[in-house]
Design a protein around this motif. Structure first.
Motif, PDB file in Angstrom:
ATOM      1  N   PRO A   1      48.111  37.615  37.154  1.00  0.00           N
ATOM      2  CA  PRO A   1      48.667  38.198  38.376  1.00  0.00           C
ATOM      3  C   PRO A   1      48.688  39.717  38.296  1.00  0.00           C
ATOM      4  CG  PRO A   1      50.027  36.382  37.596  1.00  0.00           C
ATOM      5  CD  PRO A   1      49.017  36.655  36.530  1.00  0.00           C
ATOM      6  N   SER A   2      48.242  40.378  39.339  1.00  0.00           N
ATOM      7  CA  SER A   2      48.179  41.833  39.324  1.00  0.00           C
ATOM      8  C   SER A   2      49.582  42.422  39.391  1.00  0.00           C
ATOM      9  CB  SER A   2      47.351  42.338  40.514  1.00  0.00           C
ATOM     10  OG  SER A   2      47.438  43.743  40.615  1.00  0.00           O
ATOM     11  N   PRO A   3      49.895  43.385  38.501  1.00  0.00           N
ATOM     12  CA  PRO A   3      51.216  44.028  38.565  1.00  0.00           C
ATOM     13  C   PRO A   3      51.383  44.886  39.803  1.00  0.00           C
ATOM     14  CG  PRO A   3      49.813  45.140  36.968  1.00  0.00           C
ATOM     15  CD  PRO A   3      49.077  43.902  37.393  1.00  0.00           C
ATOM     16  N   ARG A   4      50.272  45.159  40.512  1.00  0.00           N
ATOM     17  CA  ARG A   4      50.370  45.957  41.742  1.00  0.00           C
ATOM     18  C   ARG A   4      50.972  45.157  42.890  1.00  0.00           C
ATOM     19  NH1 ARG A   4      44.378  47.271  42.765  1.00  0.00           N
ATOM     20  NH2 ARG A   4      44.317  45.080  42.174  1.00  0.00           N
TER      21      ARG A   4
ATOM     22  N   TRP B   1      43.222  27.823  26.802  1.00  0.00           N
ATOM     23  CA  TRP B   1      44.544  28.128  27.355  1.00  0.00           C
ATOM     24  C   TRP B   1      44.914  29.545  26.931  1.00  0.00           C
ATOM     25  CZ3 TRP B   1      48.048  26.042  30.700  1.00  0.00           C
ATOM     26  CH2 TRP B   1      49.303  26.661  30.742  1.00  0.00           C
ATOM     27  N   ASP B   2      45.205  30.407  27.896  1.00  0.00           N
ATOM     28  CA  ASP B   2      45.599  31.793  27.635  1.00  0.00           C
ATOM     29  C   ASP B   2      47.074  31.971  27.946  1.00  0.00           C
ATOM     30  OD1 ASP B   2      43.216  34.024  27.266  1.00  0.00           O
ATOM     31  OD2 ASP B   2      42.492  32.176  28.196  1.00  0.00           O
ATOM     32  N   GLU B   3      47.818  32.380  26.940  1.00  0.00           N
ATOM     33  CA  GLU B   3      49.214  32.749  27.104  1.00  0.00           C
ATOM     34  C   GLU B   3      49.281  34.270  27.021  1.00  0.00           C
ATOM     35  OE1 GLU B   3      52.927  31.777  28.201  1.00  0.00           O
ATOM     36  OE2 GLU B   3      51.426  30.256  27.672  1.00  0.00           O
ATOM     37  N   ILE B   4      49.638  34.915  28.138  1.00  0.00           N
ATOM     38  CA  ILE B   4      49.544  36.372  28.261  1.00  0.00           C
ATOM     39  C   ILE B   4      50.926  36.962  28.493  1.00  0.00           C
ATOM     40  CG2 ILE B   4      48.511  38.287  29.541  1.00  0.00           C
ATOM     41  CD1 ILE B   4      46.239  36.404  30.319  1.00  0.00           C
ATOM     42  N   ASP B   5      51.263  37.955  27.678  1.00  0.00           N
ATOM     43  CA  ASP B   5      52.508  38.712  27.832  1.00  0.00           C
ATOM     44  C   ASP B   5      52.126  40.129  28.227  1.00  0.00           C
ATOM     45  OD1 ASP B   5      54.984  39.854  27.735  1.00  0.00           O
ATOM     46  OD2 ASP B   5      55.180  39.766  25.554  1.00  0.00           O
ATOM     47  N   PHE B   6      52.417  40.504  29.473  1.00  0.00           N
ATOM     48  CA  PHE B   6      52.037  41.811  30.017  1.00  0.00           C
ATOM     49  C   PHE B   6      53.286  42.666  30.217  1.00  0.00           C
ATOM     50  CE2 PHE B   6      51.739  44.624  33.670  1.00  0.00           C
ATOM     51  CZ  PHE B   6      50.579  45.335  33.426  1.00  0.00           C
ATOM     52  N   GLU B   7      53.148  43.962  29.873  1.00  0.00           N
ATOM     53  CA  GLU B   7      54.268  44.877  30.058  1.00  0.00           C
ATOM     54  C   GLU B   7      53.745  46.269  30.376  1.00  0.00           C
ATOM     55  OE1 GLU B   7      58.245  46.516  27.660  1.00  0.00           O
ATOM     56  OE2 GLU B   7      56.916  45.025  26.769  1.00  0.00           O
ATOM     57  N   ASP B   8      54.397  46.924  31.345  1.00  0.00           N
ATOM     58  CA  ASP B   8      54.090  48.310  31.701  1.00  0.00           C
ATOM     59  C   ASP B   8      55.412  49.046  31.901  1.00  0.00           C
ATOM     60  OD1 ASP B   8      53.315  50.751  32.677  1.00  0.00           O
ATOM     61  OD2 ASP B   8      51.926  49.965  34.172  1.00  0.00           O
ATOM     62  N   PRO B   9      55.912  49.713  30.851  1.00  0.00           N
ATOM     63  CA  PRO B   9      57.204  50.392  30.977  1.00  0.00           C
ATOM     64  C   PRO B   9      57.173  51.556  31.956  1.00  0.00           C
ATOM     65  CG  PRO B   9      56.154  50.909  28.866  1.00  0.00           C
ATOM     66  CD  PRO B   9      55.348  49.820  29.500  1.00  0.00           C
ATOM     67  N   VAL B  10      56.010  52.152  32.180  1.00  0.00           N
ATOM     68  CA  VAL B  10      55.930  53.269  33.128  1.00  0.00           C
ATOM     69  C   VAL B  10      56.264  52.797  34.536  1.00  0.00           C
ATOM     70  CG1 VAL B  10      54.393  54.972  34.169  1.00  0.00           C
ATOM     71  CG2 VAL B  10      54.290  54.542  31.715  1.00  0.00           C
TER      72      VAL B  10
ATOM     73  N   GLY C   1      57.697  49.873  35.041  1.00  0.00           N
ATOM     74  CA  GLY C   1      58.848  48.984  34.954  1.00  0.00           C
ATOM     75  C   GLY C   1      58.528  47.551  35.310  1.00  0.00           C
ATOM     76  N   LYS C   2      57.341  47.066  34.905  1.00  0.00           N
ATOM     77  CA  LYS C   2      56.934  45.711  35.266  1.00  0.00           C
ATOM     78  C   LYS C   2      56.538  44.942  34.020  1.00  0.00           C
ATOM     79  CE  LYS C   2      55.322  46.978  39.878  1.00  0.00           C
ATOM     80  NZ  LYS C   2      54.188  46.993  40.828  1.00  0.00           N
ATOM     81  N   SER C   3      56.788  43.645  34.069  1.00  0.00           N
ATOM     82  CA  SER C   3      56.372  42.758  32.985  1.00  0.00           C
ATOM     83  C   SER C   3      56.055  41.397  33.580  1.00  0.00           C
ATOM     84  CB  SER C   3      57.462  42.646  31.913  1.00  0.00           C
ATOM     85  OG  SER C   3      58.629  42.070  32.470  1.00  0.00           O
ATOM     86  N   LEU C   4      55.103  40.725  32.951  1.00  0.00           N
ATOM     87  CA  LEU C   4      54.673  39.408  33.412  1.00  0.00           C
ATOM     88  C   LEU C   4      54.414  38.527  32.200  1.00  0.00           C
ATOM     89  CD1 LEU C   4      52.042  40.388  36.154  1.00  0.00           C
ATOM     90  CD2 LEU C   4      54.268  39.348  36.594  1.00  0.00           C
ATOM     91  N   ASP C   5      54.827  37.282  32.294  1.00  0.00           N
ATOM     92  CA  ASP C   5      54.474  36.269  31.307  1.00  0.00           C
ATOM     93  C   ASP C   5      53.729  35.177  32.056  1.00  0.00           C
ATOM     94  OD1 ASP C   5      55.673  37.327  28.930  1.00  0.00           O
ATOM     95  OD2 ASP C   5      57.616  36.852  29.818  1.00  0.00           O
ATOM     96  N   HIS C   6      52.520  34.881  31.587  1.00  0.00           N
ATOM     97  CA  HIS C   6      51.721  33.930  32.341  1.00  0.00           C
ATOM     98  C   HIS C   6      50.874  33.093  31.407  1.00  0.00           C
ATOM     99  CE1 HIS C   6      49.775  32.371  35.942  1.00  0.00           C
ATOM    100  NE2 HIS C   6      48.616  32.469  35.310  1.00  0.00           N
ATOM    101  N   GLY C   7      50.754  31.819  31.718  1.00  0.00           N
ATOM    102  CA  GLY C   7      49.885  30.919  30.989  1.00  0.00           C
ATOM    103  C   GLY C   7      48.980  30.182  31.948  1.00  0.00           C
ATOM    104  N   GLU C   8      47.724  30.019  31.560  1.00  0.00           N
ATOM    105  CA  GLU C   8      46.760  29.396  32.470  1.00  0.00           C
ATOM    106  C   GLU C   8      45.645  28.745  31.662  1.00  0.00           C
ATOM    107  OE1 GLU C   8      45.768  28.712  36.606  1.00  0.00           O
ATOM    108  OE2 GLU C   8      47.448  29.853  35.782  1.00  0.00           O
ATOM    109  N   ALA C   9      45.134  27.622  32.181  1.00  0.00           N
ATOM    110  CA  ALA C   9      44.027  26.917  31.557  1.00  0.00           C
ATOM    111  C   ALA C   9      42.732  27.230  32.294  1.00  0.00           C
ATOM    112  CB  ALA C   9      44.275  25.415  31.566  1.00  0.00           C
ATOM    113  N   SER C  10      41.630  27.321  31.536  1.00  0.00           N
ATOM    114  CA  SER C  10      40.297  27.549  32.107  1.00  0.00           C
ATOM    115  C   SER C  10      39.383  26.426  31.612  1.00  0.00           C
ATOM    116  CB  SER C  10      39.747  28.910  31.679  1.00  0.00           C
ATOM    117  OG  SER C  10      40.575  29.960  32.117  1.00  0.00           O
ATOM    118  N   PRO C  11      39.079  25.440  32.467  1.00  0.00           N
ATOM    119  CA  PRO C  11      38.235  24.324  32.052  1.00  0.00           C
ATOM    120  C   PRO C  11      36.779  24.508  32.479  1.00  0.00           C
ATOM    121  CG  PRO C  11      39.360  23.771  34.084  1.00  0.00           C
ATOM    122  CD  PRO C  11      39.754  25.199  33.744  1.00  0.00           C
ATOM    123  N   MET C  12      35.895  23.778  31.820  1.00  0.00           N
ATOM    124  CA  MET C  12      34.478  23.759  32.168  1.00  0.00           C
ATOM    125  C   MET C  12      33.893  22.416  31.767  1.00  0.00           C
ATOM    126  SD  MET C  12      31.081  24.086  31.058  1.00  0.00           S
ATOM    127  CE  MET C  12      29.544  24.833  31.631  1.00  0.00           C
TER     128      MET C  12
END
Length: 697
Positions: free
Chosen positions: A483-486, A437-446, A448-459
């Protein structure tokens, strides 16, 4: 196994006999001098295990996936220098470069930049550099989604470069080589260990420069890798590793595409500008610690740091258009200033045990990491250049196009627990379960974008040993990329990949050979693509279906072989992109490419390498590679023709000296590789020869 070196640390001492004293007159223990063996594989093409599938050594026969493993012995036989050279031996991998300045490869039809992850000793690497093989023990390739262990981004493959580590013997190797296009190289590998074998130091070094086969496309590389290992009798160990690498490559703009093919011009000709240059400084710092916590429980910790400083300016070729003096090649200059830093820690518990008559080999871990990327990309105008009689007129100062600058200062913080359990029900049936399980906190002040995302990767993987020589396997897995900030419209979703794979392995020649057959379907969804309005939408899906066949080991007569064949059908099941349809003013339109074949995804790939020793001194190797035709862009307008190349190596060993001659592209085949963008290709190197001397100290 063939005995290569028998030494005692410090050059003296012998194993203790049963009747020798182990204490002095006062009852204190005497220092013990250990004797160690350093061996080389006599079957280097038959790797027995891998670590990339579970982070523990796992026999190939018990791995529920077609994992490719390339040994250093095979790399040395073939004269491999960068990661792409090793990957040609793995089925389903198509090898290119990006603009001639960093490794680029495709696994099962998906490119390494958007769908792959490269690791060094299990820690993630920056996405863009040439990975030098001067200090490599082996290369491992996990095909398909690797998120269950390695988190976001390995949508189609994870590649692990396993470096040589200090060993409890003392030795040294130095080498020099020279070859075509004024290519010169020096390298060394020195190892020193304490008399008791508990402490060992190793240092690898590399220097290489070349003028290149293309006009003004020269390069220089230096690398330095010291490492230290401490291990105790009670099972504790500590490994510290520092690597510094610097490279200076001249980007290659390639040859322009005109009327769907390359024009009739010299293949060595360059249309690049005098501003072209690519300088990279890479730093790797890593510490690995392991200690037992009981009979069946161990704790280990990996602390890592990666740093990439990249300054590059590369010419991008555009269209071929009529000019006052004939046909002209339009050009632009991309100027990138990029600084990437990766820092993280992996804390893991390893447990072997039995519950209810079922045995478990379990890895439970927690990764905490931070990835930073500060970059600025500008586009400058360059004067066009004549196609058939190029005369360079570009001169400073550069004029940068307004509104074309892209910049970012991204930060991603990751917290990710994960678990992999190999469950053996009996000698025949084994199940592997993986989840992260990945809990990702993304931020790009240049931006002006931010993302908080959690996702599971099973196998989920299964291995069934039908007979002692035949095993069947299957796996299913899923990975994601944040998710792409673009993406601005519509609401962004994570890119996802899914794979189903099944196969069989058959042991041959009384264990001296192995046959592997695999079939798979790999899909990637929500690919982000810019549209004609400048917005990025998730309007791309791709699917690959294929078959892979591998045969490795020793044939009758002492011939060692590596054969890797793959058939791959890579289709853009949903794909729409923006294309330029007018110049004055620039006008774009969205074109549907659904149903087209993915770029640089040939249907057929075949690589064969055969080698044999003659006595104790001579060694011969001969190999060939077939690459089917491939499109250079998603529009499928231009095709790179299929080609066949032949390589050979000859080695002669005399006492502590080894002389090796590597011959590449023996038939002087003319073929092309990936260019920069969809409007050019790079002519591959013609026949080349390299002569190397190595001396064991």
């Amino acid at each position: 196994l063939t005995l290569a070196l028998l030494v005692t640390l410090g050059g003296q001492g012998a194993p203790l006999r049963a009747d020798e004293e182990t204490t002095d007159a006062d009852g204190e223990p005497l220092p013990v001098e250990r004797e160690f063996l350093l061996v080389e594989e006599s079957l280097p093409h038959l790797p027995s295990s891998n670590t990339i599938a579970t982070k523990l050594p796992v026999a190939q026969e018990k791995t529920p996936a077609n994992v490719g493993v390339v040994s250093s012995t095979l790399i040395e036989e073939q004269g491999g220098r960068v990661l792409g050279d090793a990957l040609t031996n793995v089925s389903g991998v198509n090898v290119h470069t990006f603009n001639g300045v960093f490794d680029l490869f495709l696994v099962r039809g998906f490119d390494s930049i958007s769908s792959g992850l490269v690791l060094t000793d299990g820690a993630p690497e920056p996405e863009a550099t040439f990975y030098q093989l001067y200090n490599t023990e082996r290369v491992e390739v996990l095909k398909g989604p690797g998120g269950f262990l390695y988190g976001s981004n390995p949508l189609a493959a994870a590649v692990n470069i396993v470096r040589e580590q200090p060993v409890p013997v003392s030795f040294g190797v130095v080498g020099l080589s020279a070859g075509s296009f004024d290519t010169f190289e020096g390298h060394f590998d020195l190892n020193r260990a304490s008399r008791d074998g508990e402490l060992a130091f190793r240092i690898n070094g590399l220097w290489r420069e070349s003028d290149g086969y293309r006009d003004r496309i020269d390069s220089e590389v230096t690398a330095f890798n010291p490492a230290m290992t401490w291990s105790s009798a009670d099972g504790r160990s500590l490994n510290l590793n520092l690597e510094l690498a610097s490279s200076d490559y001249r980007p290659d703009a390639g040859l322009p595409i005109f009327l769907g093919e390359t024009p009739d011009v010299p293949r060595s000709r360059s249309y690049g500008s005098p501003f072209d240059d690519s300088q990279q400084d890479v730093g790797r710092l890593q510490g690995d610690f392991e200690t037992p916590l009981g009979d069946n429980l161990r704790l280990r910790n990996k602390l890592y740091y990666r740093d990439l400083d990249w300054q590059t300016s590369g010419t991008l070729l555009g269209f071929v258009i009529p000019g006052f003096a004939g046909l002209e090649v339009t050009r632009s200059l991309l100027v990138l200033d990029d600084h990437q830093t990766f820092a993280g820690n992996q804390l893991e518990l390893l447990w072997n045990g039995t519950t209810g008559g079922v045995s478990h080999t379990l890895v439970a871990g927690l990764e905490v990491a931070r990835f930073d990327d500060e970059f600025r990309l500008d586009v400058a105008v360059l004067p066009s250049i004549n196609l058939f009689d190029p005369v360079e007129t570009a001169a400073p100062p550069l004029f940068f196009l307004p509104g074309q600058t892209q910049a970012g200062d991204t930060r991603s913080e990751v917290i990710a627990p994960y678990l992999v359990d190999q469950i053996a029900f009996n000698e025949k049936l084994q199940l592997m379960v993986g989840l992260r399980w990945d809990e990702i906190d993304f931020e790009d002040p240049v931006q002006g974008k931010s993302l908080d995302h959690g996702e599971a990767s099973p196998m989920l993987g299964l291995v069934y040993a039908a007979t002692p020589r035949l095993s069947l396997y299957a796996n299913a897995g899923r990975s994601f990329a944040p998710p792409s900030p673009r993406v601005t419209v519509p609401q962004s979703e994570p890119e996802e990949s899914r794979q189903l794979e099944a196969g069989l392995r058959r042991t041959l020649q009384n264990g001296r050979g192995r046959l592997t057959l695999a079939v798979y379907e790999l899909e990637r969804d929500n690919i982000a693509i810019p549209d004609d309005n400048g917005f990025t939408q998730q309007v791309g899906d791709q699917r690959s279906r294929g078959v892979e066949l591998e045969l490795v080991g020793e044939l009758p007569g002492g011939v060692r072989s590596t054969l890797a064949y793959s058939y791959n059908d890579a289709e853009l099941t949903r794909f729409a992109e923006s294309v330029l349809v007018g110049f004055f003013p620039p006008t774009f339109a969205t074109v549907d490419r659904s149903g087209n074949t993915a770029a640089f995804a040939p249907e057929h790939l075949l690589n064969v390498w055969l080698s044999r020793r003659f006595g104790s001194r001579f060694h011969l190797g001969l190999g060939g590679r077939f690459v089917d035709e491939q499109f250079i862009a998603e529009d499928n307008a231009t095709v790179i023709d299929s080609y066949v190349t032949l390589d050979a190596s000859i080695s002669y060993l005399l006492r502590d000296w080894r002389l090796t001659l590597n011959l590449k592209n023996l038939a002087d085949e003319e073929y092309d590789t990936r260019g920069f963008g969809g409007s050019s290709v790079i002519p591959a190197a013609p026949f080349t020869a390299f002569l190397s001397f190595e001396y064991r100290l």
